[in-house]
Design a protein around this motif. Structure first.
Motif, short mmCIF file in Angstrom:
data_model
loop_
_atom_site.label_atom_id
_atom_site.label_comp_id
_atom_site.label_asym_id
_atom_site.label_seq_id
_atom_site.Cartn_x
_atom_site.Cartn_y
_atom_site.Cartn_z
N ALA A 1 36.84 35.81 -59.50
CA ALA A 1 35.84 34.93 -60.69
C ALA A 1 37.14 36.54 -61.69
N TYR B 1 40.26 34.73 -62.67
CA TYR B 1 39.99 34.35 -64.40
C TYR B 1 39.23 35.07 -65.39
N TYR C 1 31.62 35.48 -62.02
CA TYR C 1 31.92 35.39 -63.54
C TYR C 1 31.46 36.31 -64.23
N GLN D 1 39.08 27.29 -64.13
CA GLN D 1 38.63 27.96 -62.98
C GLN D 1 38.48 26.65 -61.62
N ARG E 1 31.94 30.70 -60.82
CA ARG E 1 31.11 31.01 -62.19
C ARG E 1 29.75 32.09 -62.66
#
Length: 242
Positions: A202, A205, A235, A217, A232
């Motif tokens: 994360a 990303y 993130y 991702q 996610r």
């Protein structure tokens, strides 16, 4: 009196003290006759039969060969091979192998050695080259950890960032920013109770988004061996605090 030859190592069932019989040349490098080659062949055969003193020693040799094979496939240093071999020896001495497969305990010993040295090797990664599943590897590792009181090093998100960055081929700017985010995640305890590899993915990303990277991702999740939904979730947590 001085000893010659290779050094002693726990990665060999006999610690590397046994002799090896050559094939077509003598000690001076001269080629031997065909009659002598047949004699050497018979000597090698009897030497192989007498190499193992018991079934336990034969099983130990098989396990150490498995550890060496997996370590070679994962490109692990020799120090890890020797530590994993020592872990397996201790497990055999404590009779922890009985009732469990040799391959499972060999893979568990290698994973335990990686954890003790703080190396970022996931069970699935070792399981991909082992002759057992990742779940069996975890079972073997738990048996070793409980009965032998193994104390693994704590692996944080920061330790995963350089390797994931290399696997995903991100720029140095993204790598540096991801390391800062991983440090922030460790300080704010975002990694508590979470997979550090997922947090590191994360971070990469988020850093890629800030630097205009086109990496998705799914690419970072695959490199970290986590699901996209896990990446996610981490993130969103990082984005709120970054």
């Amino acid at each position: 009196m001085r000893r010659t030859g290779s050094r002693l190592t726990p990665a060999r069932h006999d610690y590397g003290v046994s002799a090896e019989i050559g094939y077509k040349r003598d000690a001076n490098g001269n080629r031997v006759s065909s009659k002598k080659q047949w004699q050497l062949h018979r000597l090698r055969r009897e030497h192989r039969r007498a190499r193992y003193g018991s079934k336990a020693e034969r099983n130990l040799a098989h396990a150490l060969q498995e550890i060496a094979r997996m370590s070679s496939a994962l490109d692990l240093p020799r120090s890890v091979v020797e530590e994993a071999s020592q872990v397996y020896r201790q497990a055999q001495h404590r009779d922890l192998i009985r009732g469990r497969s040799i391959e499972m305990m060999a893979a568990g010993s290698l994973y335990a050695a990686c954890r003790c040295r703080g190396l970022q090797r996931r069970p699935g990664e070792i399981g991909s080259v082992a002759r057992c599943t990742a779940d069996q590897l975890r079972t073997g590792y738990r048996a070793l950890k409980v009965d032998m009181e193994i104390e693994p090093q704590i692996v944080t998100a920061r330790t995963y960032v350089p390797r994931l960055a290399s696997d995903c081929r991100v720029t140095s700017e993204v790598n540096a920013r991801a390391y800062e985010l991983a440090d922030l995640a460790d300080r704010d305890r975002i990694t508590n109770g979470r997979n550090p590899a997922g947090v590191a993915a994360a971070c990469l990303y988020l850093a890629g988004n800030e630097r205009g990277s086109a990496k998705t991702q799914a690419e970072f999740a695959a490199a970290a061996d986590v699901t996209v939904s896990t990446l996610r979730a981490r993130y969103y947590e990082l984005r709120e605090r970054a």
